[in-house]
Design an enzyme around this catalytic site. Sequence first.
Site, PDB file in Angstrom:
ATOM      1  N   THR A 100       0.802  -1.235   0.000  1.00  0.00           N
ATOM      2  CA  THR A 100       0.000   0.000   0.000  1.00  0.00           C
ATOM      3  C   THR A 100       0.837   1.288   0.000  1.00  0.00           C
ATOM      4  OG1 THR A 100      -1.773  -1.151   1.115  1.00  0.00           O
ATOM      5  CG2 THR A 100      -1.767   1.251   1.317  1.00  0.00           C
ATOM      6  N   LYS A 181      -6.973   4.399   5.822  1.00  0.00           N
ATOM      7  CA  LYS A 181      -5.575   4.206   6.269  1.00  0.00           C
ATOM      8  C   LYS A 181      -4.816   5.534   6.262  1.00  0.00           C
ATOM      9  CE  LYS A 181      -5.026  -0.425   4.258  1.00  0.00           C
ATOM     10  NZ  LYS A 181      -4.264  -1.243   3.300  1.00  0.00           N
ATOM     11  N   ASP A 327      -9.275  -3.681   0.715  1.00  0.00           N
ATOM     12  CA  ASP A 327      -8.040  -4.385   1.091  1.00  0.00           C
ATOM     13  C   ASP A 327      -8.220  -5.131   2.406  1.00  0.00           C
ATOM     14  OD1 ASP A 327      -4.963  -4.685   0.799  1.00  0.00           O
ATOM     15  OD2 ASP A 327      -5.197  -3.877   2.819  1.00  0.00           O
ATOM     16  N   ASP A 374      -3.654   0.348  -5.666  1.00  0.00           N
ATOM     17  CA  ASP A 374      -2.267   0.455  -5.185  1.00  0.00           C
ATOM     18  C   ASP A 374      -1.509  -0.865  -5.327  1.00  0.00           C
ATOM     19  OD1 ASP A 374      -3.931  -0.700  -3.271  1.00  0.00           O
ATOM     20  OD2 ASP A 374      -2.801   0.121  -1.579  1.00  0.00           O
ATOM     21  N   HIS A 375      -2.219  -1.932  -5.717  1.00  0.00           N
ATOM     22  CA  HIS A 375      -1.697  -3.287  -5.955  1.00  0.00           C
ATOM     23  C   HIS A 375      -2.923  -4.143  -6.078  1.00  0.00           C
ATOM     24  CE1 HIS A 375      -2.969  -4.124  -1.888  1.00  0.00           C
ATOM     25  NE2 HIS A 375      -2.333  -3.018  -1.518  1.00  0.00           N
TER      26      HIS A 375
END
Length: 573
Positions: A100, A181, A327, A374-375
Amino acid sequence: MIFNTKLMYVNCSKAGLNQYFCFMVKLKQLLFGLFILSSIVSKGQQDNSPKLVVGIVVDQMCYEYLYRFSHKFSDHGFKVMMKDGANCRNMNFNYVPTYTGPGHASIYTGTTPSNHGIVANDWFDRKLGRSINCVEDSSYSTVGSASNAGSCSPINLKSNTITDQLKLTYPNAKVISMSIKNRGAILPGGHLSDGSFWYDYSSGNFITSTYYMQELPTWVKQFNAQKYSEKYMSGTWNTLYDINTYTESGVDNSKYEHLLPGKETPTFPYNLKAMTAIEGVTAQGILPYTPYGNTILTDLAISSILAEGLGQDNQTDMLCISYSTPDIVGHAFGPYSKEIEDIYLRLDLEVEKLISYLKKSVGKKDFVIFLTADHAVVPVPQNLTDQGLPGGYVFMDTNMVQLKAAMTEKYGQALVLEQDNLNIYLNHDSISILGLDLNEVVDFVAEYAIQWAGVKRVFTGGQLYNANVDDPWLNKVRNGYHHSESGDVVLILEPGYLPKGQDSELARKGTSHGSAYSYDTHVPLLWYGNIIKEMEIFRPMNITDITSTLTHLMYLQQVNAMTGRPIEEVLVD
Ligand code: ZN
Ligand code: ZN
Ligand code: ZN
């Protein structure tokens, strides 16, 4: 235009006009000139530049979700961006590790960890002799709650973001970033953000750090006063549609899924009221595990557009939103769970709500949205191996015990400081005191580690610097390797493998990301609004290309360490 205006000035003495008339003409001309000048200054950029750029990062969103769930999506959420916008179908991350912190930093700096320095979420800091978090900063404190979750700043981000470039050039531009986050808010906002806000698990408030401000803006205070976590957690999370119609995902009660706190099976319905009645489970703590994590973030984003007047003048503003709940749920249940399907069907409606609000408040011509991740994520490795597919686990705690024993036997000391994110950090001081050659010790570790089951390649810092070969794995590791932050030896695992500490039943549930493989690197990239035309682009591109494209959309100087290239197709007006 300014020069043309000057040429229009009447030469009064030559025209032979009386002084009063001449003064009035000059005054009018001066006012006209000032008007032109001020409109140029406030315009900032060009006629077709967007008034608001909205970056949406969906944490852990796999490319395939756009298609796997598409017939259940609304026509006005993800699908309106896919159909009426530019859909980049071959977007990948060009470095490891795909986590992240590095993901958000790379999207917004337009470069890789080798330059921006965010080499992981947490990594071993040689100077401090301990692991640090990518956004921790004890010199600042929390604004908005009594917890220490706001002791953060972008201090570890070593290059500028597109948001920094905008603020540097146009100080009047507004940059607001938000996420559940802290790193999902802080890294996109860059060093000069006007406000970066994230969720505090103890109070349920959106908070910030004294790095940005001493007091929360009124609109954030008002939002927090609504106590949404308590409201939403007094109900039930059930599937949006009949669970029997969720044919795009696996069984609900799967052995590959973790349990949420306060729940005995990994199944719908999630009675949140009952779960949060259990001691130690709080409404504030559980909210990010539910779709309401996405709801409160969308609502906060809409509040910010209204309260901060984003996109309301001719100076481009930026709003960076990072949805973390996909996530958090994805780690617990995996990409083929009913839970993740429901998260995306509901997130689609949040995206629809946001787009609909932007159309009303800013207008489609004047905003541009990009949506990416982000992935992505690997399917639960145990699920892969149970199907006979390649995959598994590498137990690094066990491996490191063996390595340290072998080094103690050879050198008299273990000489290892830490293993973090498949980076092995050696003790340079002890190696020097013992009069050993660092390169020789590094080679010993590399040769030892390549023998571990599930390890595909081992690289040393020296190899990463000196190699000049067309090796895609080496290049991805090199792009993710920062000279002062990374280890002496870096491992990559075979496809389908995850690193874990030790083996256990729990270690084989849920999943993660971080590798150089397509399941982690292949993510959506959608552009919508402003000059963006309907198109699908199949050529390969890198995550670092987003910021490069944004510099052109916003007519900005390229960002300092940017290594990406513009996606030219979407820029043609
Ligand atoms: Zn992430
Ligand atoms: Zn389930
Ligand atoms: Zn994750």
